[in-house]
Design a protein around this motif. Structure first.
Motif, short mmCIF file in Angstrom:
data_model
loop_
_atom_site.label_atom_id
_atom_site.label_comp_id
_atom_site.label_asym_id
_atom_site.label_seq_id
_atom_site.Cartn_x
_atom_site.Cartn_y
_atom_site.Cartn_z
N LEU A 1 55.92 5.37 34.11
CA LEU A 1 57.11 5.96 33.50
C LEU A 1 57.94 4.89 32.78
O LEU A 1 58.02 3.74 33.23
N PRO A 2 58.56 5.26 31.67
CA PRO A 2 59.37 4.30 30.91
C PRO A 2 60.74 4.09 31.56
O PRO A 2 61.71 4.80 31.26
N VAL A 3 60.84 3.12 32.45
CA VAL A 3 62.07 2.86 33.18
C VAL A 3 62.95 1.90 32.38
O VAL A 3 62.52 0.83 31.95
N GLU A 4 64.22 2.28 32.19
CA GLU A 4 65.18 1.46 31.46
C GLU A 4 65.70 0.33 32.35
O GLU A 4 65.55 0.37 33.58
N PRO A 5 66.32 -0.67 31.76
CA PRO A 5 66.87 -1.78 32.56
C PRO A 5 67.82 -1.33 33.67
O PRO A 5 67.91 -1.97 34.72
N ASP A 6 68.54 -0.21 33.45
CA ASP A 6 69.46 0.28 34.49
C ASP A 6 68.77 1.16 35.51
O ASP A 6 69.42 1.73 36.40
N GLY A 7 67.44 1.31 35.40
CA GLY A 7 66.68 2.11 36.35
C GLY A 7 66.49 3.55 35.94
O GLY A 7 65.70 4.27 36.57
N SER A 8 67.17 3.99 34.91
CA SER A 8 67.05 5.39 34.47
C SER A 8 65.73 5.62 33.74
O SER A 8 65.09 4.67 33.25
N ILE A 9 65.33 6.87 33.69
CA ILE A 9 64.10 7.27 32.99
C ILE A 9 64.52 8.30 31.96
O ILE A 9 64.96 9.40 32.30
N ARG A 10 64.38 7.94 30.69
CA ARG A 10 64.89 8.78 29.60
C ARG A 10 63.72 9.44 28.87
O ARG A 10 63.00 8.79 28.11
N LEU A 11 63.56 10.73 29.12
CA LEU A 11 62.49 11.51 28.51
C LEU A 11 63.10 12.63 27.67
O LEU A 11 64.32 12.78 27.60
N THR A 12 62.25 13.41 27.05
CA THR A 12 62.72 14.58 26.30
C THR A 12 61.88 15.80 26.69
O THR A 12 60.74 15.66 27.18
N ALA A 13 62.45 16.95 26.47
CA ALA A 13 61.75 18.21 26.73
C ALA A 13 61.91 19.12 25.52
O ALA A 13 63.02 19.27 25.01
N ARG A 14 60.80 19.68 25.07
CA ARG A 14 60.86 20.60 23.93
C ARG A 14 60.42 21.99 24.36
O ARG A 14 59.46 22.16 25.11
#
Length: 264
Positions: free
Chosen positions: A241-254
């Motif tokens: 999973l693409p984990v950001e430096p702050d630990g969040s995972i930012r994805l999109t849903a269509r």
């Protein structure tokens, strides 16, 4: 194959209900329905779309229908508004007379109906002349990133999991298929458009924990795994999973939203 469970409204909300609410707001803006109309929400689930209609659609009345008594119980608790009523019913045989409502909508439900063409024919039957009939479904094949990551990892560890992937099973969740359903039901002015929303998870736990809730195809699959299998799947997802430096995972849903108008 374990069949998906649809009964626990809180677990569903944590899984995809919270994202459905974001799609619902955009979906409604594209319907162009005047205030004071009688809406029917088919497959209302936990009330995500119903509550959005009440907040943003200025309805005179909303009738909401779902097969799951568990979801209906949760919806009645969450949606407290004198304009809304909730009823048990099947999308293929709606408990309403002909031409009973001004607008028919359905959010994230049509792909779970065994005979979607029958359901859309029912939508067309109960709507009044010139009324709007619209729905939205997830783009499971390409646009639902949280599930794409899940099923890719699950299939790598267990090839049988690929057979459960909604992207393969729900062929109705595509623009051309939706358009055909609406046209075949006799609806006019048919249009299909994408609705994309961000799905931001605070951390890996926020992403993974809803898959343990047992509501839907992926969570139901997780319930069939022994603890070592669950741990392996979680670890593979953590690595991919693409984990950001702050630990969040930012994805999109269509989602794909389809809209049509009943003949006069």
């Amino acid at each position: 194959m374990a069949h998906p469970v649809w009964a626990d409204g809180d677990a569903y909300e944590a899984y995809v209900g919270r994202w459905s609410r974001l799609v619902a707001a955009d979906f409604l803006r594209g319907l162009d329905v005047p205030p004071g109309r009688h809406w029917l929400d088919v497959g209302c689930g936990t009330g995500a779309l119903t509550s959005t209609i009440l907040a943003n659609g200025a309805p005179g009345r909303v009738t909401a229908v779902d097969r799951s008594e568990g979801f209906l119980a949760g919806a009645r608790t969450r949606v407290v508004d004198a304009r809304a009523t909730f009823h048990a019913g099947d999308a293929r045989a709606l408990p309403l007379p002909d031409r009973a409502v001004d607008v028919v909508v359905s959010g994230l439900a049509l792909n779970f109906v065994p005979e979607p063409a029958r359901a859309v024919a029912e939508f067309a039957r109960v709507v009044r002349p010139a009324g709007v009939v619209a729905a939205y479904v997830w783009d499971y094949a390409d646009g639902m990133a949280m599930m794409r990551h899940f099923w890719a990892a699950a299939a790598e560890l267990d090839p049988v999991a690929a057979e459960l992937d909604e992207g393969r099973r729900f062929t109705v969740c595509q623009p051309d298929a939706l358009r055909v359903l609406w046209v075949d039901a006799g609806l006019g002015e048919v249009s299909v458009r994408p609705v994309e929303v961000p799905t931001v998870f605070a951390d890996l736990a926020d992403y993974w924990t809803p898959f343990l809730g047992g509501q839907g195809a992926a969570p139901t699959y997780v319930t069939t795994l022994a603890e070592p299998g669950r741990a392996a799947l979680r670890e593979l997802l953590a690595a991919r999973l693409p984990v950001e430096p702050d630990g969040s995972i930012r994805l999109t849903a269509r989602a794909w939203a389809v809209r049509g108008v009943a003949s006069e």
